[in-house]
Motif scaffolding. Structure first.
Motif, PDB file in Angstrom:
ATOM      1  N   ASN A   1     -11.625 -27.793   0.880  1.00 51.36           N
ATOM      2  CA  ASN A   1     -12.382 -27.135  -0.199  1.00 51.36           C
ATOM      3  C   ASN A   1     -13.271 -26.013   0.338  1.00 51.36           C
ATOM      4  N   ARG A   2     -13.815 -26.234   1.527  1.00 55.67           N
ATOM      5  CA  ARG A   2     -14.677 -25.190   2.111  1.00 55.67           C
ATOM      6  C   ARG A   2     -13.886 -23.918   2.386  1.00 55.67           C
TER       7      ARG A   2
ATOM      8  N   LYS B   1     -13.252 -22.108  -0.819  1.00 64.22           N
ATOM      9  CA  LYS B   1     -14.465 -21.437  -1.286  1.00 64.22           C
ATOM     10  C   LYS B   1     -14.693 -20.113  -0.547  1.00 64.22           C
TER      11      LYS B   1
ATOM     12  N   HIS C   1     -12.282 -17.512  -1.834  1.00 64.01           N
ATOM     13  CA  HIS C   1     -12.695 -16.976  -3.131  1.00 64.01           C
ATOM     14  C   HIS C   1     -13.838 -15.975  -2.974  1.00 64.01           C
TER      15      HIS C   1
END
Length: 866
Positions: A141-142, A145, A148
């Motif tokens: 997930n990091r 992120k 993005h």
């Protein structure tokens, strides 16, 4: 974090960038590299990790690059990475990936648009979970992120560019902010994120620029994933040296500086430099505002430089060392020196007048809006008084402006930033541009100014300036300002009677100094040979030219028979008109005979001049004839006669009216008398030492005693003492007392292996090596003699010096050193090139027949050849 772990990560990342890291994450940055290659990354926080990486890189055959970006470490390129040369690097198949490389691809896919990036992200997520079930979900997930955030930044830049224009201040501000972003607060994947970001940003900027031009190929966003990018800067084929530009109806010169110290003697890292960009009126060079090199992103600096390279503009740069040292504002002095160079180099159409408008960025006590009209007028006046051509038709104006006071100041700023020594050309942009070699004058610009002005007809170069120009031309290469200045000077020498003869006279003085620099002599002779002389030269000048050519060949141990025969004819034609020059010609022809070991033949050229009254050839040439006769007698073993002839020459030289010439001639002949004395067994050690000291005291009046003399020459680095050095070590090896030998070696200290170039350094190496051997340092001694062999075998050396080298090689073989592979071929070649020395050459095949090294050397090399 260990080097092996880092290699596993990076070797699988298909990048075309060169990654640079420092000792902390804050130092990391990304620069462009070339070729389809992976990278090696040293991610270390202590010296032990760095040492292991260097060792493993060396073991793998990977080149280690030096630091050129003010960072702690350059990465070495992994040349073995299997990437195709013509296609974008292929992402590894999912089954081949490590968790780190897969996480990197997750981050990249997260930068794509939602439609295509979302599909790829979902596939990556499934593969990671299946293949690496223990991988923490938070890590994936990091990375998403971070990707993005990269995408959002790029989209923001794009929106602003579409709304306000590609070069708008708001876009430039976003670029500057983006360059400083640290994507990961923990620092672990900072390098990977920044690499990805800058790669995507570079491509996005190219697309935006095309969109701004209305290029249809850029109207649609390119597909993802992006192809690998090339270098940040594309070198232009055009020259940006000011004198290569076409004439125009008007010019603008913008000047910026870098550094903080603009006076001589400051801290080198802070030394000031000035850069000027010369723009013709009507140029399409884009205006730039809101730019400052120290704050701009690498990609923006690259774009500014690329725009400059793509236009017909000139660049000129100077350093503090290249301007006059005066008690004044050093910054203003440098600005005026740069304007002076622009006036020199500006291309001009015959008879045309045009403006040169100069805009200088304000600094210190200067204020925007100031006009330097008086300085402009005085500068033009000084150039006209000095005879610098073409300045009269230039209408010069100088204005001081603020940072954004001219739309082209940013270009001078960009070049100056990359040129500053503390930056070390971060990113390699200056090196890639090619500006440094042709446009930025480092070092002594005053020398180049004098040379340029001399090519314009403003005076003649001194011996020192001419020598420095030729050395600089060799160092800087073709296309440099030094090379152009040298060519201009040659053109003038070919058109102006007497000027070619001036430089010929400088060569003659150099050769007669007996402290000749072989490399410089070759440069000087080649320069004179290359001059296209457009006027008839009289036979006296031609004879002097051919004599200089023969002197150089004689100095290098050559046997130039053909040139000597030509000189004989030319000397005979002027014998009655100029007997001194005719005598000098015969004495130089006699040296050819000496070098060929035809001593009796050479003596027949000299004796007639010793039979003349001194008034016929002149006292100086008459004494030289006696000195030459003494040398020839010594070569033939007639040592007592030789001492008489040399002493007669010395007595005559003392009567010369010119004290400097008298000293020079006496020192040459005294050297030969000292060697005759040390060779003659009827001369005692004390008398031989006295002869050596009489010679030495002509050059070193304060020296008393052989021991003090030995220490003085051992410590000296003066080229003028090289022949004295030879005489001293020759004496020490054959007759010197143990105390004097020890004093010489002690004074040498750690410089025992230091040798110069050319003759007589091979002989100095021989005798110094024998002294070391006698002091119990056989290995050092033999190594030094081997270096003497190498000096003797340089391509420019003639057969006589080659024979000296072959003799040194025989000495090495006496000591059991390995036989040189080409020793036999060398001896065979010497038998052909020096047939009169055939019996001596034959002795080299049997070095073991001699009781000592000196006995071998005396048997093969007569008198001054040893």
């Amino acid at each position: 974090m260990g080097a092996e772990w880092t290699r596993m990560i990076v070797s699988e990342v298909p990048l075309r960038t060169l990654v640079v890291c420092g000792q902390t994450p804050e130092d990391w940055s990304v620069l462009s590299g070339e070729g389809e290659t992976g990278v090696w990354l040293l991610q270390s926080y202590d010296a032990s990790d760095r040492g292991r990486f260097v060792a493993s890189a060396a073991a793998a055959g990977v080149e280690w690059l030096s630091n050129k970006a003010s960072l702690a470490t350059w990465l070495a390129l992994d040349a073995t990475a299997p990437h195709a040369a013509s296609a974008p690097p292929r992402p590894p198949a999912r089954g081949e990936s490590s968790p780190t490389s897969l996480l990197g691809r997750v981050m990249e896919h997260a930068t794509w648009d939602e439609e295509s990036g979302g599909r790829e992200l979902e596939a990556d997520r499934r593969h990671l979970v299946r293949t690496f079930p223990k991988l923490p979900e938070g890590e994936l997930n990091r990375r998403v992120k971070i990707g993005h955030r990269i995408r959002n930044t790029l989209e923001q830049i794009e929106r602003e560019a579409r709304k306000r224009g590609f070069d708008s201040p708001s876009v430039n501000g976003l670029l500057d902010e983006a360059d400083a972003i640290r994507w990961d607060p923990d620092g672990e994947i900072n390098w990977q994120a920044r690499t990805l970001y800058l790669r995507r940003l570079q491509r996005k900027m190219a697309w935006l620029e095309g969109h701004a031009r209305g290029d249809r190929a850029h109207h649609r966003a390119p597909p993802s994933p992006p192809p690998a990018e090339g270098p940040l800067l594309r070198r232009s084929e055009r020259s940006h040296r000011v004198d290569t530009l076409r004439p125009h109806r008007g010019w603008t010169l913008v000047i910026d500086e870098t550094g903080t110290s603009f006076n001589h003697g400051g801290v080198k890292a802070e030394a000031g430099r000035w850069v000027g960009v010369l723009v013709p009126h009507g140029s399409d060079l884009p205006p730039v505002t809101g730019f400052h090199g120290t704050d701009a992103a690498p990609l923006r600096r690259a774009k500014v430089l690329q725009d400059l390279l793509d236009r017909e503009v000139g660049v000129i740069g100077l350093t503090v060392d290249g301007v006059h040292k005066v008690e004044a504002d050093g910054w203003q002095v440098g600005v005026m020196a740069l304007v002076e160079w622009a006036l020199r180099l500006l291309p001009r159409a015959p008879g045309e007048s045009f403006p040169l408008e100069v805009y200088v960025e304000q600094r210190g006590g200067s204020a925007a809006g100031q006009r330097w009209d008086a300085a402009a007028t005085e500068l033009k006046r000084q150039l006209e008084v000095r005879g610098v051509e073409g300045t009269g038709g230039v209408r010069l104006s100088l204005d001081v402006v603020g940072k954004d006071g001219h739309p082209h100041l940013a270009y001078a700023d960009a070049v100056a930033y990359q040129w500053h020594p503390s930056e070390r050309d971060a990113g390699g942009l200056l090196a890639a541009s090619g500006l440094r070699e042709q446009c930025l004058i480092e070092g002594d610009a005053l020398l180049l100014a004098r040379a340029w002005d001399a090519g314009s007809g403003a005076g003649r170069l001194s011996a020192g300036d001419w020598a420095a120009l030729l050395r600089r031309e060799r160092a800087d290469g073709e296309g440099s300002l030094a090379a152009v200045a040298s060519r201009r000077l040659q053109v003038r020498a070919g058109q102006e009677p007497g000027l070619w003869g001036h430089y010929l006279g400088l060569v003659t003085a150099h050769l007669e100094s007996k402290a000749a620099d072989n490399a410089l002599l070759s440069l000087q002779e080649d320069w004179l040979e290359s001059v296209d002389v457009t006027y008839p030269r009289n036979r006296r000048v031609l004879l002097e030219w051919h004599l200089d050519q023969l002197r150089l060949q004689n100095h290098l141990g050559g046997v130039a028979y053909a040139l000597a025969r030509q000189i004989a004819e030319e000397a005979e034609a002027i014998r009655e008109e100029d007997p001194a020059l005719a005598c000098e010609a015969d004495l130089n022809r006699a040296v050819v005979g000496m070098n060929a070991f035809r001593f009796a033949q050479a003596e027949r050229l000299v004796v007639p001049w010793t039979s003349e009254r001194p008034i016929v050839p002149g006292l100086r040439m008459w004494c030289r004839a006696w000195s030459s006769l003494g040398q020839l007698q010594a070569f033939q073993g007639r040592l007592e006669e030789a001492r008489g002839s040399l002493s007669r020459a010395l007595t005559g030289f003392e009567r010369l009216a010119d004290p400097a010439m008298s000293l020079r001639e006496r020192s040459h002949t005294s050297a030969y008398l000292a060697m005759v004395s040390m060779d003659d067994p009827t001369v005692s050690d004390q008398d031989a030492a006295a002869a050596l000291l009489r010679y030495a005291q002509l050059l070193l009046p304060e020296v008393e005693g052989v021991e003090a003399l030995a220490e003085a020459v051992a410590r000296s680095k003066e080229h003028r003492l090289v022949y004295l050095h030879h005489a001293v070590v020759r004496f020490l090896a054959s007759r010197g007392e143990p105390e004097a030998r020890a004093a010489y070696l002690a004074a040498l200290g750690p410089r025992w292996s230091a040798l110069g170039e050319g003759h007589p350094w091979p002989l100095i190496a021989l005798y110094r090596g024998l002294l070391l051997d006698g002091a119990g340092r056989a290995e050092d001694g033999m190594r030094l003699i081997r270096e003497g062999v190498d000096l003797s075998m340089k391509p420019e050396m003639g057969p006589t010096v080659a024979l000296i080298g072959a003799t040194l090689d025989a000495v090495l073989r006496r000591h059991g050193e390995p036989v040189s592979a080409d020793s036999s071929a060398l001896r065979a070649g010497l038998s052909t090139s020096l047939p009169a020395a055939g019996a001596r050459v034959a002795l080299l095949a049997r070095p073991g027949d001699f009781a000592s090294d000196l006995e071998l050397v005396r048997a093969v090399l007569p008198f001054a050849f040893r």
